[in-house]
Design an enzyme around this catalytic site. Structure first.
Site, mmCIF file in Angstrom:
data_model
loop_
_atom_site.group_PDB
_atom_site.id
_atom_site.type_symbol
_atom_site.label_atom_id
_atom_site.label_comp_id
_atom_site.label_asym_id
_atom_site.label_seq_id
_atom_site.Cartn_x
_atom_site.Cartn_y
_atom_site.Cartn_z
ATOM 1 N N SER A 116 0.826 -1.214 0.000
ATOM 2 C CA SER A 116 0.000 0.000 0.000
ATOM 3 C C SER A 116 0.852 1.251 0.000
ATOM 4 O O SER A 116 1.953 1.277 0.562
ATOM 5 C CB SER A 116 -0.884 -0.004 1.251
ATOM 6 O OG SER A 116 -1.551 1.221 1.428
ATOM 7 N N TYR A 140 -2.057 0.346 10.342
ATOM 8 C CA TYR A 140 -2.285 -0.337 9.069
ATOM 9 C C TYR A 140 -1.087 -0.181 8.145
ATOM 10 O O TYR A 140 -0.530 -1.160 7.633
ATOM 11 C CB TYR A 140 -3.549 0.197 8.385
ATOM 12 C CG TYR A 140 -3.639 -0.217 6.931
ATOM 13 C CD1 TYR A 140 -3.828 -1.551 6.587
ATOM 14 C CD2 TYR A 140 -3.502 0.722 5.907
ATOM 15 C CE1 TYR A 140 -3.882 -1.943 5.256
ATOM 16 C CE2 TYR A 140 -3.565 0.343 4.583
ATOM 17 C CZ TYR A 140 -3.754 -0.995 4.255
ATOM 18 O OH TYR A 140 -3.796 -1.376 2.934
ATOM 19 N N LYS A 144 1.854 -3.097 6.833
ATOM 20 C CA LYS A 144 2.256 -3.391 5.455
ATOM 21 C C LYS A 144 3.775 -3.242 5.289
ATOM 22 O O LYS A 144 4.432 -4.050 4.623
ATOM 23 C CB LYS A 144 1.525 -2.467 4.483
ATOM 24 C CG LYS A 144 0.033 -2.738 4.349
ATOM 25 C CD LYS A 144 -0.243 -4.045 3.635
ATOM 26 C CE LYS A 144 -1.706 -4.220 3.314
ATOM 27 N NZ LYS A 144 -2.003 -5.457 2.576
#
Length: 328
Positions: A116, A140, A144
Site C-alpha cells: 500500500s 495499518y 504493510k
C-alpha cells in the site's frame, strides 16, 4: 500454474482471481470471510481459513500444493487500525509470517504481496517514487511495511522472490459485472458517494475543503481495480521467469479531487449527491500521487481502465445493480 490467493474473496483479491483464471492459471482462494464474500470466489475452490491459524494453512497447502502465492488478506481500515492496533498487527503481520513459514516448508518461494501507499505516510514531494521514505502514519500502514521487511529477509535468507505492489486508491468494479466492491462498513470514497446519491446514506461527508489543491479537497491517485489485478498477474509472470524481487508503485500519476468524484457520479447517475462539509481528519495529506514508471518499465504495465469516467461508470453499474439487494 496453481496459485493460492489469500483474501481472494475480497474486493481486489476477487478481481485478481478473475485475471489469473483468464491468464490460464488455476486458482485456490483462502479467505476467512470476515470481510470477504463467498459469492466473490467464482474462479476456483474456496478454503475458509484464517492466516493466524497456521494448522489450517498447512492443511490447505497439503491439499492443493500451490506453486505460487498472491497475498491480499489483511484488515485495511486506517481509522480502525488507530483504535485496534493489536488486532491489526496480529492479523496482518502474524498472519503473513504464518503464511511465509508454511510456504517455506512446502518449497513455495514466489509471492506477490498486496502492499500500500500507506507505507509512505505524508510524502516530501510528488509524484511518489519507490525510493521515497516510508514513514507510515497508522498501524495499518506500519503493518504493510513490516510485511515488506519480512519479505526482504525471506528473500535474502531463503531465496524467496517477491513483488511488493504498493498501490494507491483501488477503485471501480469489474467491467463485466462479475464481481465488485461491497464493504461493511463502506469507507471508500466512490461507493460512499454512490450510496449518498441513491439515498442509502443521508449525505457524503467531505473531510476538509481548505487543502492547498485546485478546489480545496484532497487529491488522490485512483486506479481501476481490474488494472491492479492485471499488474499482479504480470508481476507473477515476471517472478516466474527468474527475475529478482521488486517493489513497485501502481497508480496513474494523476490526482483527482473529492469534488471531481462527486461531479462525475452526478454526471453518470443523473442524481444529486448531498454533501456535508466536515473538518480535516488528522494525518490526511493534501495529495497522494504515484510515480508508476517502474511498473511500466519492468512489467510493461499501464492503466487501461482508469479514466475518471471508466472508474465511476463501472462502480455505478455494479452498485446500481447490487446495492438495493444488499449482497451478503
Amino acid at each position: 500454474m496453481k496459485v493460492l490467493l489469500t483474501g481472494g474473496a475480497g474486493y481486489v483479491g476477487s478481481h485478481a482471481a478473475k485475471a489469473l483464471s483468464q491468464a490460464g492459471h488455476e486458482v485456490v482462494v483462502v479467505d476467512n470471510l470476515f470481510r470477504g464474500h463467498d459469492w466473490a470466489a467464482k474462479w476456483g475452490p474456496l478454503e475458509v481459513a484464517d492466516l493466524t491459524d497456521e494448522a489450517a494453512l498447512r492443511r490447505v497447502f497439503r491439499s492443493h500444493q500451490p506453486q505460487a502465492v498472491m497475498h491480499f488478506a489483511a484488515l485495511a481500515y486506517v481509522g480502525e487500525s488507530m483504535t485496534e492496533p493489536v488486532r491489526y498487527f496480529r492479523n496482518n503481520v502474524e498472519g503473513s509470517l504464518n503464511l511465509l513459514r508454511v510456504m517455506l516448508d512446502h518449497g513455495v518461494k514466489d509471492i506477490v504481496f498486496s502492499s500500500s501507499c500507506a507505507t509512505y505516510g505524508t510524502p516530501d514531494s510528488l509524484p511518489i517514487r519507490e525510493d521515497a521514505p516510508q514513514n507510515p502514519m497508522s498501524p495499518y500502514g506500519e503493518s504493510k511495511k513490516m510485511v515488506e521487511l519480512a519479505l526482504h529477509w525471506f528473500a535474502a535468507c531463503h531465496g524467496f522472490r517477491y513483488a511488493a505492489l504498493r498501490y494507491f486508491n483501488a477503485a471501480g468494479c469489474d467491467p463485466d459485472g462479475e464481481t465488485g466492491e461491497f464493504h461493511t462498513p463502506e469507507t471508500h470514497l466512490i461507493p460512499s458517494i454512490i450510496e449518498a446519491a441513491m439515498g442509502q446514506r443521508e449525505a457524503l461527508h467531505v473531510f476538509g475543503d481548505d487543502f492547498p489543491t485546485p478546489d480545496g479537497t484532497c487529491l488522490r491517485d485512483y486506479v481501476h481495480v481490474s488494472d491492479l489485478a492485471r499488474a499482479h498477474v504480470l508481476a507473477l509472470h515476471k517472478l516466474g521467469s527468474g527475475n529478482g524481487s521488486m517493489k513497485l508503485n501502481l497508480g496513474t500519476g494523476c490526482g483527482l479531487s473529492v469534488r471531481q468524484m462527486v461531479d462525475m457520479v452526478e454526471q453518470v447517475s443523473g442524481l444529486r449527491v448531498p454533501v456535508r462539509m466536515a473538518p480535516r481528519r488528522d494525518g490526511d495529506p493534501a495529495a497522494l500521487v504515484a510515480d508508476a514508471s517502474s511498473a511500466a518499465h519492468l512489467l510493461g504495465w499501464k492503466p487501461q481502465l482508469s479514466s475518471l469516467e471508466q472508474i465511476v461508470g463501472s462502480a455505478w453499474a455494479w452498485q446500481h445493480q447490487h446495492l438495493p439487494r444488499q449482497l451478503a
